[in-house]
Design a protein around this motif. Structure first.
Motif, PDB file in Angstrom:
ATOM      1  N   LYS A 169      76.952 -11.801  43.658  1.00 37.22           N
ATOM      2  CA  LYS A 169      76.263 -10.128  42.988  1.00 37.22           C
ATOM      3  C   LYS A 169      75.246 -10.580  44.327  1.00 37.22           C
ATOM      4  CE  LYS A 169      74.760  -8.040  39.941  1.00 37.22           C
ATOM      5  NZ  LYS A 169      73.641  -8.253  38.620  1.00 37.22           N
TER       6      LYS A 169
ATOM      7  N   LYS B 183      72.397 -15.042  26.186  1.00 36.12           N
ATOM      8  CA  LYS B 183      72.566 -15.660  27.891  1.00 36.12           C
ATOM      9  C   LYS B 183      71.252 -16.714  27.771  1.00 36.12           C
ATOM     10  CE  LYS B 183      71.220 -13.234  32.098  1.00 36.12           C
ATOM     11  NZ  LYS B 183      70.564 -11.633  32.512  1.00 36.12           N
TER      12      LYS B 183
ATOM     13  N   GLU C 296      79.164  -6.393  30.434  1.00 35.89           N
ATOM     14  CA  GLU C 296      77.912  -5.730  30.574  1.00 35.89           C
ATOM     15  C   GLU C 296      77.230  -6.547  32.235  1.00 35.89           C
ATOM     16  OE1 GLU C 296      77.133  -3.286  29.887  1.00 35.89           O
ATOM     17  OE2 GLU C 296      78.583  -3.823  28.263  1.00 35.89           O
ATOM     18  N   GLU C 297      77.968  -7.401  32.422  1.00 34.61           N
ATOM     19  CA  GLU C 297      77.420  -7.733  34.047  1.00 34.61           C
ATOM     20  C   GLU C 297      78.502  -7.668  34.672  1.00 34.61           C
ATOM     21  OE1 GLU C 297      75.437 -10.477  37.050  1.00 34.61           O
ATOM     22  OE2 GLU C 297      75.381  -9.158  35.484  1.00 34.61           O
TER      23      GLU C 297
ATOM     24  N   ARG D  97      76.855 -16.285  29.258  1.00 34.86           N
ATOM     25  CA  ARG D  97      76.923 -14.917  28.760  1.00 34.86           C
ATOM     26  C   ARG D  97      77.864 -15.684  27.598  1.00 34.86           C
ATOM     27  NH1 ARG D  97      75.719 -13.295  33.918  1.00 34.86           N
ATOM     28  NH2 ARG D  97      73.692 -12.473  34.084  1.00 34.86           N
TER      29      ARG D  97
ATOM     30  N   THR E 132      78.653 -10.899  28.910  1.00 33.30           N
ATOM     31  CA  THR E 132      79.678 -10.932  30.488  1.00 33.30           C
ATOM     32  C   THR E 132      80.677  -9.757  30.419  1.00 33.30           C
ATOM     33  OG1 THR E 132      80.079 -13.341  29.492  1.00 33.30           O
ATOM     34  CG2 THR E 132      82.374 -11.849  31.142  1.00 33.30           C
TER      35      THR E 132
ATOM     36  N   GLU F 196      78.024  -3.990  36.161  1.00 28.21           N
ATOM     37  CA  GLU F 196      77.291  -4.045  37.045  1.00 28.21           C
ATOM     38  C   GLU F 196      77.742  -4.698  38.889  1.00 28.21           C
ATOM     39  OE1 GLU F 196      73.419  -6.307  36.275  1.00 28.21           O
ATOM     40  OE2 GLU F 196      73.748  -5.391  34.205  1.00 28.21           O
TER      41      GLU F 196
END
Length: 333
Positions: free
Chosen positions: A323, A43, A62-63, A55, A60, A66
């Motif tokens: 985000k 990252k 995991e993001e 990433r 990626t 989120e």
């Protein structure tokens, strides 16, 4: 009594303003552009885009989880390709085990309901940094389209929900539709970059992917103006969008965003498919730079620009603020 009509009656307090507000935003209005790199647990922040990272696929994923948790339902993904894999054909773009294809598979496996829209263009794979194959000193349209079809089909095979051609080759939407259908992917959509202008606002994005045109030992165009649109033109954008819809585009995209809201409205008035607006890297970077200097308020300017894009006619906004804006809106509840 003069005046009979007083607009201020509808602005007296926040409750009244909320009642009569014509345009609203929600997290599902946003798509997040993501940059993916090789490696694991990797990252790195992009210097010209504070808060935006390259990433590895694992991070990626995991993001993406989120993003889904805060209400975002679409990601537009791009890959930074190793220099050793670049050439003039772009053949790495349709490698079934390539970085993009692996990223699509991993995202869809971890978050099946997230809509994945991979970029379809050869510039990340081109040794010359152009969106197509160079022949006799120019970007060759028809052979590039053939390469883009292979790329799009490989994305569909990996699990993409939509493909997102950003190359601006003539006729590529029809070729992509034909190629996807022939391969059995009738339900994979096309989000076409229909009015993509040759803009100076893309600088930070090209830093992120190293996709700017490069010096070469052969004659190559020095910029992308022979295929991206002249920012002086308005009617041409309408024509391009109508062509793409006729060729089978499910959504049309206008890029950049804030500086082109007149184009957004023009196209909204003539097409019957959803409109996507890309609030691009330079627009994001300028706000962040002004915020760092204390000149503007991040949240206020962010939300004003996004609201204006929606007001102009966007059904979906691709933005690096996605985000942040989704979290901001969720905190208002």
């Amino acid at each position: 009594m003069f005046p009979l009509h007083r607009g201020r009656r509808l602005r007296l307090n926040e409750s009244i303003r909320n009642l009569v507000r014509e345009t609203t935003l929600s997290p599902s209005d946003f798509m997040f552009p993501m940059f993916i790199a090789e490696g694991e647990n990797y990252k790195v922040e992009i210097a010209s885009m504070p808060g935006i990272f390259r990433r590895s696929v694992d991070l990626t994923v995991e993001e993406v989880k989120e993003l889904f948790a805060v209400g975002i339902r679409a990601v537009n993904i791009y890959v930074k390709v190793d220099e050793t894999l670049k050439d003039n054909t772009g053949k790495e773009a349709w490698n079934p085990n390539g970085l993009m294809q692996n990223a699509i598979r991993e995202i869809k496996a971890a978050c099946p309901e997230m809509i994945v829209m991979p970029d379809v263009a050869l510039d990340p794979y081109s040794i010359y940094g152009h969106d197509g194959i160079i022949t006799n000193g120019a970007v060759e349209n028809d052979s590039t389209n053939e390469a883009l079809v292979k790329m799009a089909v490989s994305h569909a095979e990996a699990g993409a929900d939509f493909v997102a051609p950003s190359d601006m080759m003539d006729g590529r939407v029809l070729r992509l539709r034909q190629g996807l259908d022939a391969a059995g992917f009738q339900n994979v959509g096309i989000m076409s970059y229909s009015a993509k202008y040759a803009s100076a606002f893309y600088g930070p994005f090209r830093d992120a992917l190293d996709s700017a045109p490069k010096e070469a030992d052969i004659e190559v165009p020095k910029d992308k103006k022979t295929y991206q649109m002249d920012y002086a033109n308005r009617i041409e954008a309408i024509k391009e969008a109508l062509w793409d819809v006729e060729e089978g585009a499910d959504m049309v995209l206008i890029k950049p965003g804030i500086a082109y809201l007149d184009i957004v409205r023009e196209i909204k008035n003539v097409v019957n498919v959803p409109i996507v607006v890309f609030h691009v890297s330079g627009e994001y970077a300028m706000i962040k730079a002004a915020v760092e200097r204390g000149w503007v308020d991040n949240d206020k300017v962010m939300m004003e620009q996004l609201m204006c894009i929606k007001r102009a006619g966007a059904n979906l906004i691709s933005t690096y603020f996605a985000k942040e804006a989704a979290i901001f809106l969720n905190n208002l509840k």
